[in-house]
Design an enzyme around this catalytic site. Structure first.
Site, mmCIF file in Angstrom:
data_model
loop_
_atom_site.group_PDB
_atom_site.id
_atom_site.type_symbol
_atom_site.label_atom_id
_atom_site.label_comp_id
_atom_site.label_asym_id
_atom_site.label_seq_id
_atom_site.Cartn_x
_atom_site.Cartn_y
_atom_site.Cartn_z
ATOM 1 C CD GLU A 147 -2.666 1.341 0.079
ATOM 2 O OE1 GLU A 147 -3.415 0.439 -0.290
ATOM 3 O OE2 GLU A 147 -2.516 2.406 -0.574
ATOM 4 C CG LEU A 149 -2.752 4.395 2.420
ATOM 5 C CD1 LEU A 149 -2.448 5.186 3.672
ATOM 6 C CD2 LEU A 149 -4.114 3.739 2.540
ATOM 7 C CG ASN A 204 7.682 4.453 2.413
ATOM 8 O OD1 ASN A 204 7.047 5.167 1.637
ATOM 9 N ND2 ASN A 204 7.103 3.766 3.375
ATOM 10 C CG LEU A 246 12.976 18.412 -4.363
ATOM 11 C CD1 LEU A 246 13.346 19.016 -5.715
ATOM 12 C CD2 LEU A 246 14.193 17.702 -3.759
ATOM 13 C CB CYS A 256 5.521 4.718 6.664
ATOM 14 S SG CYS A 256 3.888 3.982 6.814
HETATM 15 P P1 NAD Z 1 -2.121 0.610 12.624
HETATM 16 O O1 NAD Z 1 -1.319 0.321 13.819
HETATM 17 O O2 NAD Z 1 -2.804 1.939 12.487
HETATM 18 O O3 NAD Z 1 -3.276 -0.493 12.469
HETATM 19 C C1 NAD Z 1 -3.070 -1.867 12.611
HETATM 20 C C2 NAD Z 1 -4.349 -2.450 13.217
HETATM 21 O O4 NAD Z 1 -4.305 -3.870 13.144
HETATM 22 C C3 NAD Z 1 -4.537 -2.096 14.692
HETATM 23 O O5 NAD Z 1 -5.819 -1.537 14.874
HETATM 24 C C4 NAD Z 1 -4.394 -3.448 15.407
HETATM 25 O O6 NAD Z 1 -5.175 -3.534 16.584
HETATM 26 C C5 NAD Z 1 -4.898 -4.395 14.329
HETATM 27 N N1 NAD Z 1 -4.448 -5.768 14.497
HETATM 28 C C6 NAD Z 1 -3.229 -6.232 14.869
HETATM 29 N N2 NAD Z 1 -3.220 -7.568 14.889
HETATM 30 C C7 NAD Z 1 -4.458 -7.975 14.507
HETATM 31 C C8 NAD Z 1 -5.060 -9.244 14.317
HETATM 32 N N3 NAD Z 1 -4.381 -10.379 14.514
HETATM 33 N N4 NAD Z 1 -6.366 -9.298 13.932
HETATM 34 C C9 NAD Z 1 -7.067 -8.165 13.717
HETATM 35 N N5 NAD Z 1 -6.548 -6.925 13.891
HETATM 36 C C10 NAD Z 1 -5.264 -6.831 14.274
HETATM 37 O O7 NAD Z 1 -1.182 0.356 11.380
HETATM 38 P P2 NAD Z 1 -1.226 1.083 9.959
HETATM 39 O O8 NAD Z 1 -0.616 2.435 10.032
HETATM 40 O O9 NAD Z 1 -2.584 0.935 9.392
HETATM 41 O O10 NAD Z 1 -0.179 0.165 9.145
HETATM 42 C C11 NAD Z 1 -0.505 -1.168 8.794
HETATM 43 C C12 NAD Z 1 0.547 -1.671 7.821
HETATM 44 O O11 NAD Z 1 0.476 -0.923 6.601
HETATM 45 C C13 NAD Z 1 1.988 -1.525 8.304
HETATM 46 O O12 NAD Z 1 2.740 -2.608 7.836
HETATM 47 C C14 NAD Z 1 2.452 -0.251 7.649
HETATM 48 O O13 NAD Z 1 3.839 -0.224 7.457
HETATM 49 C C15 NAD Z 1 1.731 -0.314 6.318
HETATM 50 N N6 NAD Z 1 1.473 0.989 5.704
HETATM 51 C C16 NAD Z 1 1.074 2.035 6.468
HETATM 52 C C17 NAD Z 1 0.798 3.265 5.870
HETATM 53 C C18 NAD Z 1 0.378 4.446 6.698
HETATM 54 O O14 NAD Z 1 0.409 5.558 6.172
HETATM 55 N N7 NAD Z 1 -0.019 4.282 7.946
HETATM 56 C C19 NAD Z 1 0.946 3.423 4.477
HETATM 57 C C20 NAD Z 1 1.341 2.323 3.729
HETATM 58 C C21 NAD Z 1 1.597 1.103 4.362
#
Ligand code: NAD
Length: 443
Positions: A147, A149, A204, A246, A256
């Site tokens: 992802e 976003l 990233n 920039l 991230c």
């Molecule tokens: P986050 O911490 O906001 O959300 C993760 C959620 O998953 C939490 O609510 C947690 O309680 C839940 N969770 C954990 N284990 C679980 C399980 N076994 N069953 C059900 N729910 C469970 O994380 P995020 O910011 O959404 O990031 C998620 C992933 O996406 C990461 O790997 C991150 O690197 C990637 N990512 C994040 C972004 C961003 O901007 N935040 C952008 C691209 C990619």
């Protein structure tokens, strides 16, 4: 229309679930955090993301989207299970994939053969191979669908992505996942699973590199009396470079970039390679924060009980996310050097309070200015650009303002009596002595 289960209701999971519902799929979002589920059941969102509340409300009404904590009722009917749980850093800096594997194991208890696990979480190269190994005996397959976003514009980014990346072991599997996104105009890049996993980290790291690069140039600008905005404009006009990312300032933070750069270095090291640029990029970023602290401390050194006001706590505007936010690091360092801090953020103050209880959190920016000997603009919330700066100055006990995002009108602020400081802008009015020895202090 496909039956989809999304695991995790955080920034990525919620946006993915609501976005897939918008694409007319039937989506169930599973979340294990009881407080988050309780909020969702009350029709409240556990995070702030512009436009997400409307999208979620619309698709709960349409019946395309529902939330649960129960795998047993949400997984058996799923054709695709999207994994969007966190991958935080381990103490050693690697990406911690235990939540990903816990989610996959929970899915395995209830999934039907043929279910495809779509990994949205950012995971080290080879994680997909390990998941494939785990699910193969259940007649299931997995793809990497990283992802891209950005928080603050996540809904738009999901619905109007630059590209959709699908890393799969064979083309028909990639095509089945690509069909889920068929109504989006974005190009689909179908590639090897390992390439997809690495591409997310590479993207990233490259974006962070651009920011650290321009910050390095801003330090040179300050030393040679050149202007970073003029330099950035000139290089950004080169079509091979382009103008985005920039902007000099306090540098990057967020959930991230910091963890993904550390994880990339770990992936390199544990596979016999080196990530030299990535390490330097992180170091430049760290020094920007130190430079900010030094300049503020020197700017208020003449008062016995200095106070700095901080505008903005979130790692960037339009989010309540404070993970690795520069403001928090800077505030902690100011406090460690005897400076008291008051702060404001339109959305993130409640989140910051748990981490930095000694800060006085104000309801509005004018209270932050009250009695402060210096101000730091740490997050470029649009509202801060249109503050009544004359009033801000009148309320302050000193004159220094450090524009941590190079967004304020330097000439105007100087005309009001502020001492304006920035990162590489030639328009500053900060006295020479504040600059002395900064290079050594920052290291
Ligand atoms: P986050 O911490 O906001 O959300 C993760 C959620 O998953 C939490 O609510 C947690 O309680 C839940 N969770 C954990 N284990 C679980 C399980 N076994 N069953 C059900 N729910 C469970 O994380 P995020 O910011 O959404 O990031 C998620 C992933 O996406 C990461 O790997 C991150 O690197 C990637 N990512 C994040 C972004 C961003 O901007 N935040 C952008 C691209 C990619």
């Amino acid at each position: 229309m496909a039956e989809i289960t999304v695991i995790g209701a955080g920034y990525v999971g919620l946006v993915t679930a609501a976005g897939l519902a918008e694409l007319e799929h039937n989506v169930t979002c599973v979340e294990i955090n009881a407080a988050r589920i309780a909020m969702l059941e009350r029709n409240q969102l556990p995070i702030y993301e512009p436009g997400l509340d409307r999208l979620v409300a619309r698709h709960r009404m349409s019946g395309h989207l529902r939330f649960t904590s129960d795998y047993a009722t949400s997984v058996p009917q799923a054709e695709f299970v999207f994994v969007a749980v966190g991958t935080p850093p381990t103490p050693a800096g690697a990406a911690d994939t235990r939540y990903v594997f816990a989610a996959v194991r929970s899915v395995l208890q209830y999934a039907q053969p043929g279910t495809v696990i779509v990994v949205k979480s950012t995971v080290p190269v080879g994680t997909g191979d390990a998941i494939a190994e785990l699910v193969r005996s259940h007649g299931m397959e997995t793809v990497s669908n990283p992802e891209f976003l950005r928080e603050g514009t996540a809904v738009r980014d999901f619905l109007e992505p630059d590209r959709i990346v699908i890393g799969a072991s064979h083309p028909s599997l990639a095509a089945s996942v690509a069909r889920l996104y068929a109504s989006l105009a974005a190009p689909v890049v179908s590639c090897a699973r390992r390439s997809a996993e690495l591409a997310k980290y590479a993207a990233n790291a490259f974006l962070a590199t651009r920011i650290s690069f321009i910050n390095e140039m801003s330090v040179i600008c300050d030393q040679v009396d050149a202007d970073i905005e003029e330099v950035a404009r000139v290089i950004g006009m080169d079509q091979r470079i382009g103008p985005a990312f920039l902007n000099a300032g306090l540098g990057w933070g967020g959930s991230c970039f910091p963890k993904d750069l550390m994880a990339l270095a770990d992936i390199a090291a544990s596979n016999g390679a080196e990530a030299l640029i990535t390490s330097a990029v992180a170091e430049v970023n760290r020094r920007q924060r130190h430079r900010a602290v030094d300049r503020l401390v020197k700017g208020v050194a003449h008062v016995p009980r200095p106070q700095v006001g901080v505008l903005g706590l979130a790692f960037k505007p339009h989010t309540d996310d404070i993970r690795e936010a520069p403001a928090l690091d800077i505030i902690a360092r100011l406090q460690a050097r005897g400076v008291s801090v008051r702060a404001h953020d339109p959305l993130a103050a409640a989140n910051a309070h748990g981490l930095l209880p000694e800060v006085e959190y104000d309801e509005n920016p004018y209270d932050v200015a009250r009695g402060s000997h210096a101000l730091l603009l740490a997050t470029e919330w649009p509202d801060y650009l249109t503050l009544n700066w004359r009033r801000m100055h009148t309320l302050m006990a000193g004159d220094l303002i450090l524009d941590g995002r190079n967004v304020l009108d330097a000439q105007y602020l100087t005309s009001l009596g502020f001492i304006y400081a920035s990162f590489g802008r030639a328009t500053g009015s900060e006295p020479e002595e504040v600059w002395t020895d900064l290079a050594e202090d920052a290291s």
